[in-house]
Scaffold this motif. Sequence first.
Motif, PDB file in Angstrom:
ATOM      1  N   ALA A  37       0.889  -1.170   0.000  1.00  0.00           N
ATOM      2  CA  ALA A  37       0.000   0.000   0.000  1.00  0.00           C
ATOM      3  C   ALA A  37       0.920   1.211   0.000  1.00  0.00           C
ATOM      4  O   ALA A  37       1.975   1.193   0.636  1.00  0.00           O
ATOM      5  N   CYS A  38       0.551   2.250  -0.748  1.00  0.00           N
ATOM      6  CA  CYS A  38       1.453   3.406  -0.813  1.00  0.00           C
ATOM      7  C   CYS A  38       0.671   4.687  -1.051  1.00  0.00           C
ATOM      8  O   CYS A  38      -0.537   4.665  -1.283  1.00  0.00           O
ATOM      9  N   GLU A 113       5.092  11.093   5.420  1.00  0.00           N
ATOM     10  CA  GLU A 113       6.131  12.071   5.081  1.00  0.00           C
ATOM     11  C   GLU A 113       5.645  13.512   5.245  1.00  0.00           C
ATOM     12  O   GLU A 113       4.448  13.784   5.246  1.00  0.00           O
ATOM     13  N   VAL A 129       5.016   6.743  -3.026  1.00  0.00           N
ATOM     14  CA  VAL A 129       5.839   6.782  -1.813  1.00  0.00           C
ATOM     15  C   VAL A 129       5.332   5.725  -0.827  1.00  0.00           C
ATOM     16  O   VAL A 129       4.131   5.535  -0.674  1.00  0.00           O
ATOM     17  N   MET A 131       6.684   2.744   2.616  1.00  0.00           N
ATOM     18  CA  MET A 131       7.609   2.380   3.713  1.00  0.00           C
ATOM     19  C   MET A 131       8.051   0.916   3.630  1.00  0.00           C
ATOM     20  O   MET A 131       8.400   0.329   4.658  1.00  0.00           O
ATOM     21  N   THR A 154      -3.341   3.978  -1.772  1.00  0.00           N
ATOM     22  CA  THR A 154      -4.434   4.038  -0.787  1.00  0.00           C
ATOM     23  C   THR A 154      -4.831   5.476  -0.461  1.00  0.00           C
ATOM     24  O   THR A 154      -5.888   5.721   0.102  1.00  0.00           O
ATOM     25  N   ALA A 157      -0.240  11.410  -1.501  1.00  0.00           N
ATOM     26  CA  ALA A 157       0.820  11.703  -0.533  1.00  0.00           C
ATOM     27  C   ALA A 157       0.599  13.059   0.144  1.00  0.00           C
ATOM     28  O   ALA A 157      -0.181  13.891  -0.342  1.00  0.00           O
ATOM     29  N   HIS A 165      -3.748  12.606   6.847  1.00  0.00           N
ATOM     30  CA  HIS A 165      -3.793  11.159   6.652  1.00  0.00           C
ATOM     31  C   HIS A 165      -4.653  10.496   7.713  1.00  0.00           C
ATOM     32  O   HIS A 165      -4.667  10.909   8.866  1.00  0.00           O
ATOM     33  N   VAL A 170      -6.747   4.392   4.873  1.00  0.00           N
ATOM     34  CA  VAL A 170      -5.689   3.717   4.119  1.00  0.00           C
ATOM     35  C   VAL A 170      -5.969   2.207   4.084  1.00  0.00           C
ATOM     36  O   VAL A 170      -5.934   1.570   3.032  1.00  0.00           O
TER      37      VAL A 170
HETATM   38  N1  HPA Z   1       3.265   7.338   2.658  1.00  0.00           N
HETATM   39  C1  HPA Z   1       3.996   6.267   3.006  1.00  0.00           C
HETATM   40  N2  HPA Z   1       3.499   5.050   3.102  1.00  0.00           N
HETATM   41  C2  HPA Z   1       2.211   4.880   2.812  1.00  0.00           C
HETATM   42  C3  HPA Z   1       1.384   5.950   2.440  1.00  0.00           C
HETATM   43  C4  HPA Z   1       1.953   7.243   2.346  1.00  0.00           C
HETATM   44  O1  HPA Z   1       1.291   8.252   2.020  1.00  0.00           O
HETATM   45  N3  HPA Z   1       0.133   5.428   2.231  1.00  0.00           N
HETATM   46  C5  HPA Z   1       0.236   4.084   2.458  1.00  0.00           C
HETATM   47  N4  HPA Z   1       1.472   3.750   2.819  1.00  0.00           N
END
Ligand code: HPA
Length: 193
Positions: A37-38, A113, A129, A131, A154, A157, A165, A170
């Motif tokens: 997931a990012c 971040e 982005v 982790m 998800t 950023a 957030h 998420v």
């Molecule tokens: N940043 C870092 N890791 C994540 C994010 C994010 O916005 N969303 C899900 N994992």
Amino acid sequence: MLQGRFHFYEGYSMKEVVFPIYVLKALGVETLILTNACGGINEHYQPGDIVLIEDFINMVWINPLIGINDEEMGPRFPDMSEPYSFDLIHKVKALDPTIQEGIYAHFSGPYYETRAEIQAAKIMGADLVGMSTVPETIAANHAGLKVLAFAVVTNMATGIQKVKHDHHRVVEMANQAAIRLEKLLLELLENLT
Ligand code: HPA
């Protein structure tokens, strides 16, 4: 198949984070498919999108290969010019021509971040982005595995999305996209053999 992963932000060392990858290699695995997931940096994405990772920027600045090299596992100075297999990316695009690609910036977390960090990552060329994923990708390339990685966007950023957030959101978006990702993965597995 591995259920879950170890994250650097949980306090594991980089070597511990990637230990399962070397176990897979020892078991005879040749291809590694990663998911995560990012956050989305590229404004063409929206939450819920599944994006193929085409390359990474390691903004954690340490990596799991630092230290004594196990020559039986891989070379001291591995090539990283194709961290994600062009061939596998091609196969996924044949199955789903609409799938987007992106460059993934790896931050340690566990905080989401800052706006300035996201702007810096954007200027450096990052589209996504997160982790995770990068230590495993590095170790898998070291061990000679072919790698493919799917990122589920998800949320947008920090600073790209105007709201703060929300971890529950998420998780909710990740669970929603998981259904589509599972379908795509099953199709891909049928086409790999
Ligand atoms: N940043 C870092 N890791 C994540 C994010 C994010 O916005 N969303 C899900 N994992």
